[in-house]
Motif scaffolding. Structure first.
Motif, PDB file in Angstrom:
ATOM      1  N   ILE A 119       0.892  -1.152   0.000  1.00 47.06           N
ATOM      2  CA  ILE A 119       0.000   0.000   0.000  1.00 47.06           C
ATOM      3  C   ILE A 119       0.931   1.203   0.000  1.00 47.06           C
ATOM      4  O   ILE A 119       1.891   1.244   0.778  1.00 47.06           O
ATOM      5  CB  ILE A 119      -0.909   0.015   1.238  1.00 47.06           C
ATOM      6  CG1 ILE A 119      -1.730  -1.266   1.312  1.00 47.06           C
ATOM      7  CG2 ILE A 119      -1.813   1.244   1.219  1.00 47.06           C
ATOM      8  CD1 ILE A 119      -2.431  -1.461   2.643  1.00 47.06           C
ATOM      9  N   ARG A 120       0.663   2.179  -0.870  1.00 47.36           N
ATOM     10  CA  ARG A 120       1.583   3.316  -0.923  1.00 47.36           C
ATOM     11  C   ARG A 120       0.866   4.603  -1.311  1.00 47.36           C
ATOM     12  O   ARG A 120      -0.218   4.592  -1.882  1.00 47.36           O
ATOM     13  CB  ARG A 120       2.752   3.042  -1.850  1.00 47.36           C
ATOM     14  CG  ARG A 120       2.415   2.991  -3.307  1.00 47.36           C
ATOM     15  CD  ARG A 120       3.673   2.811  -4.174  1.00 47.36           C
ATOM     16  NE  ARG A 120       3.295   2.856  -5.560  1.00 47.36           N
ATOM     17  CZ  ARG A 120       3.161   1.808  -6.355  1.00 47.36           C
ATOM     18  NH1 ARG A 120       3.400   0.594  -5.891  1.00 47.36           N
ATOM     19  NH2 ARG A 120       2.800   1.956  -7.611  1.00 47.36           N
ATOM     20  N   CYS A 121       1.541   5.692  -0.969  1.00 47.16           N
ATOM     21  CA  CYS A 121       1.115   7.026  -1.358  1.00 47.16           C
ATOM     22  C   CYS A 121       2.355   7.901  -1.422  1.00 47.16           C
ATOM     23  O   CYS A 121       3.438   7.479  -1.004  1.00 47.16           O
ATOM     24  CB  CYS A 121       0.076   7.591  -0.384  1.00 47.16           C
ATOM     25  SG  CYS A 121       0.609   7.636   1.325  1.00 47.16           S
ATOM     26  N   TYR A 122       2.192   9.092  -1.948  1.00 48.37           N
ATOM     27  CA  TYR A 122       3.324   9.999  -2.107  1.00 48.37           C
ATOM     28  C   TYR A 122       2.977  11.365  -1.549  1.00 48.37           C
ATOM     29  O   TYR A 122       1.852  11.828  -1.670  1.00 48.37           O
ATOM     30  CB  TYR A 122       3.681  10.160  -3.594  1.00 48.37           C
ATOM     31  CG  TYR A 122       4.223   8.902  -4.219  1.00 48.37           C
ATOM     32  CD1 TYR A 122       5.589   8.685  -4.324  1.00 48.37           C
ATOM     33  CD2 TYR A 122       3.361   7.924  -4.708  1.00 48.37           C
ATOM     34  CE1 TYR A 122       6.090   7.532  -4.904  1.00 48.37           C
ATOM     35  CE2 TYR A 122       3.848   6.771  -5.292  1.00 48.37           C
ATOM     36  CZ  TYR A 122       5.216   6.577  -5.384  1.00 48.37           C
ATOM     37  OH  TYR A 122       5.703   5.433  -5.958  1.00 48.37           O
ATOM     38  N   MET A 123       4.004  12.015  -0.967  1.00 50.26           N
ATOM     39  CA  MET A 123       3.865  13.396  -0.538  1.00 50.26           C
ATOM     40  C   MET A 123       5.038  14.184  -1.111  1.00 50.26           C
ATOM     41  O   MET A 123       5.963  13.608  -1.664  1.00 50.26           O
ATOM     42  CB  MET A 123       3.820  13.500   0.994  1.00 50.26           C
ATOM     43  CG  MET A 123       5.079  13.113   1.712  1.00 50.26           C
ATOM     44  SD  MET A 123       4.905  13.422   3.490  1.00 50.26           S
ATOM     45  CE  MET A 123       6.023  12.192   4.139  1.00 50.26           C
ATOM     46  N   ARG A 124       4.971  15.492  -0.971  1.00 58.08           N
ATOM     47  CA  ARG A 124       6.059  16.355  -1.436  1.00 58.08           C
ATOM     48  C   ARG A 124       6.595  17.173  -0.277  1.00 58.08           C
ATOM     49  O   ARG A 124       5.867  17.520   0.643  1.00 58.08           O
ATOM     50  CB  ARG A 124       5.561  17.310  -2.513  1.00 58.08           C
ATOM     51  CG  ARG A 124       5.175  16.624  -3.801  1.00 58.08           C
ATOM     52  CD  ARG A 124       5.031  17.648  -4.920  1.00 58.08           C
ATOM     53  NE  ARG A 124       4.498  17.057  -6.119  1.00 58.08           N
ATOM     54  CZ  ARG A 124       5.217  16.404  -7.027  1.00 58.08           C
ATOM     55  NH1 ARG A 124       6.503  16.265  -6.856  1.00 58.08           N
ATOM     56  NH2 ARG A 124       4.647  15.904  -8.106  1.00 58.08           N
ATOM     57  N   ASP A 125       7.897  17.479  -0.362  1.00 53.07           N
ATOM     58  CA  ASP A 125       8.491  18.378   0.617  1.00 53.07           C
ATOM     59  C   ASP A 125       8.403  19.807   0.077  1.00 53.07           C
ATOM     60  O   ASP A 125       7.864  20.026  -1.012  1.00 53.07           O
ATOM     61  CB  ASP A 125       9.909  17.920   0.975  1.00 53.07           C
ATOM     62  CG  ASP A 125      10.982  18.377   0.010  1.00 53.07           C
ATOM     63  OD1 ASP A 125      10.659  18.924  -1.079  1.00 53.07           O
ATOM     64  OD2 ASP A 125      12.167  18.194   0.332  1.00 53.07           O
ATOM     65  N   PRO A 126       8.904  20.805   0.808  1.00 52.70           N
ATOM     66  CA  PRO A 126       8.755  22.197   0.369  1.00 52.70           C
ATOM     67  C   PRO A 126       9.416  22.523  -0.970  1.00 52.70           C
ATOM     68  O   PRO A 126       9.047  23.491  -1.622  1.00 52.70           O
ATOM     69  CB  PRO A 126       9.408  23.004   1.496  1.00 52.70           C
ATOM     70  CG  PRO A 126       9.332  22.127   2.684  1.00 52.70           C
ATOM     71  CD  PRO A 126       9.462  20.728   2.166  1.00 52.70           C
ATOM     72  N   ASP A 127      10.403  21.722  -1.397  1.00 52.09           N
ATOM     73  CA  ASP A 127      11.065  21.959  -2.679  1.00 52.09           C
ATOM     74  C   ASP A 127      10.516  21.059  -3.778  1.00 52.09           C
ATOM     75  O   ASP A 127      11.092  20.953  -4.850  1.00 52.09           O
ATOM     76  CB  ASP A 127      12.574  21.761  -2.548  1.00 52.09           C
ATOM     77  CG  ASP A 127      13.212  22.894  -1.779  1.00 52.09           C
ATOM     78  OD1 ASP A 127      13.400  23.965  -2.382  1.00 52.09           O
ATOM     79  OD2 ASP A 127      13.485  22.718  -0.576  1.00 52.09           O
ATOM     80  N   ASN A 128       9.408  20.397  -3.492  1.00 52.97           N
ATOM     81  CA  ASN A 128       8.731  19.488  -4.423  1.00 52.97           C
ATOM     82  C   ASN A 128       9.448  18.160  -4.629  1.00 52.97           C
ATOM     83  O   ASN A 128       9.193  17.478  -5.620  1.00 52.97           O
ATOM     84  CB  ASN A 128       8.450  20.163  -5.775  1.00 52.97           C
ATOM     85  CG  ASN A 128       7.301  21.126  -5.674  1.00 52.97           C
ATOM     86  OD1 ASN A 128       6.293  20.827  -5.043  1.00 52.97           O
ATOM     87  ND2 ASN A 128       7.458  22.293  -6.263  1.00 52.97           N
TER      88      ASN A 128
END
Length: 141
Positions: A119-128
């Motif tokens: 099971i997975r998902c993705y997020m971004r940090d402030p610099d994408n």
């Protein structure tokens, strides 16, 4: 299983693998990794080193060539939809991690999606920078 204190930077023997991110704002990036992922800043300034779990993340501003990389320029991502690498975090409970990190301000591309073996998902940090968060469901080691 090793605990956080078993890992040292610099290492007393062998080597330690760290990941370096070129960022636009060192303080903003460090704050994100501390607030969202519970990291600990072990060295501030440029560069800043953050211990996260059993690893270290180095964040620093970009710049032009140096004598040991004479043709290389470092810069944060230009296009958030074109990547050549990403951080990969494996968690014991993806739904709990997703909810906790989202409540702390993490921006995910989608909710966790079941892909059979994980099971997975993705997020971004402030610099994408892209960060994959996954939980194995049928991993055979």
């Amino acid at each position: 299983m090793s605990n956080r204190e078993d890992y040292q930077l610099p290492p007393k023997e062998g080597f330690v693998l760290t990941h370096f991110l070129t960022v636009a704002d060192v303080n903003r990036s460090a704050e994100f990794y501390v607030r969202i992922l519970g990291g600990t800043v072990v060295r501030s300034g440029e560069p800043t080193i953050i211990q996260i779990g059993n690893s270290w993340l180095i964040v620093n501003v970009g710049g032009g060539p140096t004598d040991d990389k004479p043709t290389v320029t470092l810069r944060p991502p230009v296009n958030s939809n074109v990547v050549s690498s990403f951080l990969n975090i494996r968690v014991a409970d993806i739904r709990a991690s997703y909810e906790q990190w989202r409540s702390r301000g993490a921006e995910f591309l989608t909710e966790p999606k079941d892909h059979g073996r994980e099971i997975r998902c993705y997020m971004r940090d402030p610099d994408n920078y892209l960060i994959e968060v996954g939980q194995a469901t049928g991993f055979q080691g």
